[in-house]
Design an enzyme around this catalytic site. Structure first.
Site, PDB file in Angstrom:
ATOM      1  N   ASP A  25       1.918  -5.174  -1.831  1.00  0.00           N
ATOM      2  CA  ASP A  25       0.778  -4.269  -2.028  1.00  0.00           C
ATOM      3  C   ASP A  25       1.083  -3.204  -3.084  1.00  0.00           C
ATOM      4  O   ASP A  25       0.199  -2.485  -3.515  1.00  0.00           O
ATOM      5  CB  ASP A  25       0.480  -3.525  -0.715  1.00  0.00           C
ATOM      6  CG  ASP A  25      -0.645  -4.162   0.084  1.00  0.00           C
ATOM      7  OD1 ASP A  25      -1.533  -4.764  -0.536  1.00  0.00           O
ATOM      8  OD2 ASP A  25      -0.619  -4.042   1.329  1.00  0.00           O
TER       9      ASP A  25
ATOM     10  N   GLN B 292      -1.582  -4.511   6.937  1.00  0.00           N
ATOM     11  CA  GLN B 292      -2.991  -4.278   6.632  1.00  0.00           C
ATOM     12  C   GLN B 292      -3.392  -2.873   7.095  1.00  0.00           C
ATOM     13  O   GLN B 292      -3.078  -2.449   8.202  1.00  0.00           O
ATOM     14  CB  GLN B 292      -3.845  -5.354   7.335  1.00  0.00           C
ATOM     15  CG  GLN B 292      -5.316  -5.345   6.964  1.00  0.00           C
ATOM     16  CD  GLN B 292      -5.565  -5.713   5.503  1.00  0.00           C
ATOM     17  OE1 GLN B 292      -4.800  -6.443   4.888  1.00  0.00           O
ATOM     18  NE2 GLN B 292      -6.642  -5.192   4.934  1.00  0.00           N
TER      19      GLN B 292
ATOM     20  N   LYS C  16      -6.904 -13.583   2.889  1.00  0.00           N
ATOM     21  CA  LYS C  16      -5.595 -13.614   2.223  1.00  0.00           C
ATOM     22  C   LYS C  16      -4.838 -14.886   2.629  1.00  0.00           C
ATOM     23  O   LYS C  16      -4.257 -15.569   1.781  1.00  0.00           O
ATOM     24  CB  LYS C  16      -4.790 -12.356   2.606  1.00  0.00           C
ATOM     25  CG  LYS C  16      -5.338 -11.091   1.941  1.00  0.00           C
ATOM     26  CD  LYS C  16      -4.706  -9.807   2.450  1.00  0.00           C
ATOM     27  CE  LYS C  16      -5.400  -8.602   1.808  1.00  0.00           C
ATOM     28  NZ  LYS C  16      -4.918  -7.303   2.283  1.00  0.00           N
TER      29      LYS C  16
HETATM   30  N1  GUN Z   1      -6.951  -2.456   3.558  1.00  0.00           N
HETATM   31  C1  GUN Z   1      -7.923  -2.506   2.634  1.00  0.00           C
HETATM   32  N2  GUN Z   1      -7.433  -2.944   1.457  1.00  0.00           N
HETATM   33  C2  GUN Z   1      -6.125  -3.167   1.645  1.00  0.00           C
HETATM   34  C3  GUN Z   1      -5.082  -3.642   0.798  1.00  0.00           C
HETATM   35  O1  GUN Z   1      -5.266  -3.930  -0.378  1.00  0.00           O
HETATM   36  N3  GUN Z   1      -3.861  -3.754   1.375  1.00  0.00           N
HETATM   37  C4  GUN Z   1      -3.632  -3.432   2.664  1.00  0.00           C
HETATM   38  N4  GUN Z   1      -2.405  -3.560   3.127  1.00  0.00           N
HETATM   39  N5  GUN Z   1      -4.578  -2.987   3.477  1.00  0.00           N
HETATM   40  C5  GUN Z   1      -5.814  -2.856   2.968  1.00  0.00           C
END
Ligand code: GUN
Length: 290
Positions: free
Chosen positions: A118, A95, A51
Site C-alpha cells: 500500500d 484493509q 483485490k
Molecule cells: N481502504 C480504502 N482504500 C484502501 C487502500 O487503498 N488500502 C487499504 N489498505 N485500505 C483501504
C-alpha cells in the site's frame, strides 16, 4: 472530449503483469499477497474481494485473513510480525478503516517495508516523496500511469488537486512534483477554489463529494481526472465531477466507474510483483553466497 478508459488501460497493464508473474514462477517464486480484514465493513469486504479476484486473474496467490472486529491490537501486531517473517508471502496489506479501538498508524507501520504494497509505511512514503521509491502509493501511481498512457505530458503543467488525503492528494502531489509539474493542493479551507481549479491544465478531484466540480472550474481543453467514488441516494456510483461539465469543457476525462478505480488495483498487483522481485533477489543472493 475523449474518455480515458481506465478499465481498458488496467487490463493492458494486467496482461503485462501476468507475464512477469510467469517469469517469477519459473524462477521458483510464487508471488503472494495477504490481505488482513478486521471486522465486517461492507465496503471493505467488496474492496478486498476485488483485490483477491484481480490477483487470481494474473496468477498471484492471495489470502484474505478475516479477523474479529474485537481483536486486540497486540494480537493483530503479532500476526503481522509472523507474516512479515514468512518468506512465502511477498505483499501484506491491512484493509482500512480499522475499528476505533485499534491505532491505524501503529498497525500500518508494523508491516515490513519490503511487503508494504500500500506504501503506507513512513520510510516508503519518504522514499516516494523524494522520487526514490520502488513501491509507490497505488491510486496516485494509477493516476500518473493513466496520464502517461493517454499521452498527457506532465512536466511544466499546472496541476490542481482537490483533496489532501494521505492515500491520494499528498502522495500524488509529491509524485507530480517529481515529474516536474507545478502542483496546487486544495482542501476544505482553500479560498477561491473555483478560480484555482480553472487555472489547471490537469484538474484532479479526490474530495469524495459528488457534484463538486462544475463547468466553471474546468479550463477549456483541460484534462480532468476524477478520483472520487460516491454513492447517490439511488445507489448509483458517481465521481466528484459533473460529467456533462467535463464533456463540455475538457479535452480528456476519466469516468466513474471505469476510470481511476481499476488502475488502483492494477498498481497494487504491480507493487506485489515488485515485492516478489525484491524477495527473488534476496533468494538469489543467498543461493550465490552459499
Ligand atoms: N481502504 C480504502 N482504500 C484502501 C487502500 O487503498 N488500502 C487499504 N489498505 N485500505 C483501504
Amino acid at each position: 472530449m475523449e474518455i480515458i478508459n481506465g478499465k481498458k488501460i488496467a487490463k493492458e497493464i494486467k496482461s503485462d503483469l501476468a507475464k512477469e508473474v510467469e517469469q517469477l514462477k519459473r524462477l521458483g517464486v510464487n508471488p503472494a499477497l495477504t490481505v488482513i480484514l478486521v471486522g465486517n465493513d461492507s465496503a471493505s469486504e467488496i474492496y478486498v474481494r476485488s483485490k483477491a479476484k484481480a490477483c487470481a486473474e494474473i496468477g498471484i496467490s492471495s489470502n484474505i485473513l478475516r479477523l474479529s472486529k474485537k481483536i486486540e491490537q497486540k494480537e493483530l501486531i503479532n500476526l503481522i510480525s509472523r507474516i512479515n517473517q514468512d518468506a512465502k508471502i511477498h505483499g501484506l496489506l491491512v484493509q482500512l478503516p480499522l475499528p476505533d479501538h485499534l491505532d491505524e498508524d501503529v498497525v500500518v507501520q508494523s508491516v515490513a517495508l519490503e511487503k508494504d504494497v500500500d506504501c503506507f509505511c513512513a520510510e516508503n512514503v519518504g522514499r516516494m516523496f523524494f522520487g526514490k521509491g520502488e513501491i509507490l502509493s497505488c491510486t496516485p501511481a494509477g493516476v500518473v500511469e493513466l496520464l502517461r498512457r493517454s499521452g498527457v505530458g506532465i512536466a511544466g503543467k499546472d496541476v490542481v488537486i482537490i483533496g489532501r488525503s494521505r492515500v491520494v492528494g499528498r502522495p500524488l502531489a509529491a509524485m507530480l512534483i517529481n515529474l516536474n509539474a507545478t502542483v496546487t493542493v486544495c482542501h476544505k479551507q482553500t479560498k477561491n477554489l473555483s478560480e484555482k481549479c480553472a487555472q489547471a491544465d490537469i484538474l484532479i478531484s479526490a474530495a469524495g463529494q459528488a457534484g463538486l466540480v462544475i463547468e466553471e472550474m474546468i479550463k477549456p481543453g483541460a484534462v480532468v481526472i476524477d478520483v472520487g467514488i460516491n454513492r447517490t441516494k439511488e445507489g448509483k456510483v458517481v465521481g466528484d465531477v459533473v460529467w456533462s461539465a467535463a464533456e463540455r469543457r475538457a479535452s480528456l476525462a476519466t469516468p466513474v466507474p471505469r476510470g481511476v478505480g481499476p488502475m488502483t488495483i492494477a498498481m497494487l498487483l504491480k507493487n506485489t510483483i515488485i515485492a516478489a522481485n525484491i524477495a527473488a533477489k534476496k533468494l538469489n543472493k543467498k543461493q550465490v553466497t552459499k
